[in-house]
Write a protein that holds these residues in place. Sequence first.
Motif: not given
Length: 72
Positions: A36, A18, A22, A43, A39-41
Motif C-alpha cells: 500500500l 477509510g 484500506h 492509517r 500513508t494508507a499503510w
Amino acid sequence: MAPASTVGASSRSPSAQGAKAHCRAYDSVKNRGRVLAPTAWQRLVQAAGGEKNVEAYCAERSAKRGKRQWKR
C-alpha cells in the motif's frame, strides 16, 4: 509486504469508511508482491492497533461486511 517502518504515522484515527477502503486495498495487493501507499499503510496499522494486527483486523472487517450483505 508492508513497509519496514511506520515512523511518522498519522495521529489521526481513520474513519470507518477509510478503514474499509484500506483493508480492501490491502487485500488486493498483499498476495501480489506489492504494498500500500505509505500513508494508507500507516492509517491501516493505526486502525488495527499495530502492524502485527493488520491481517486479523482486515479479516474481521471482511467477515462483518459479508454478514451484512446476507442480511439484506
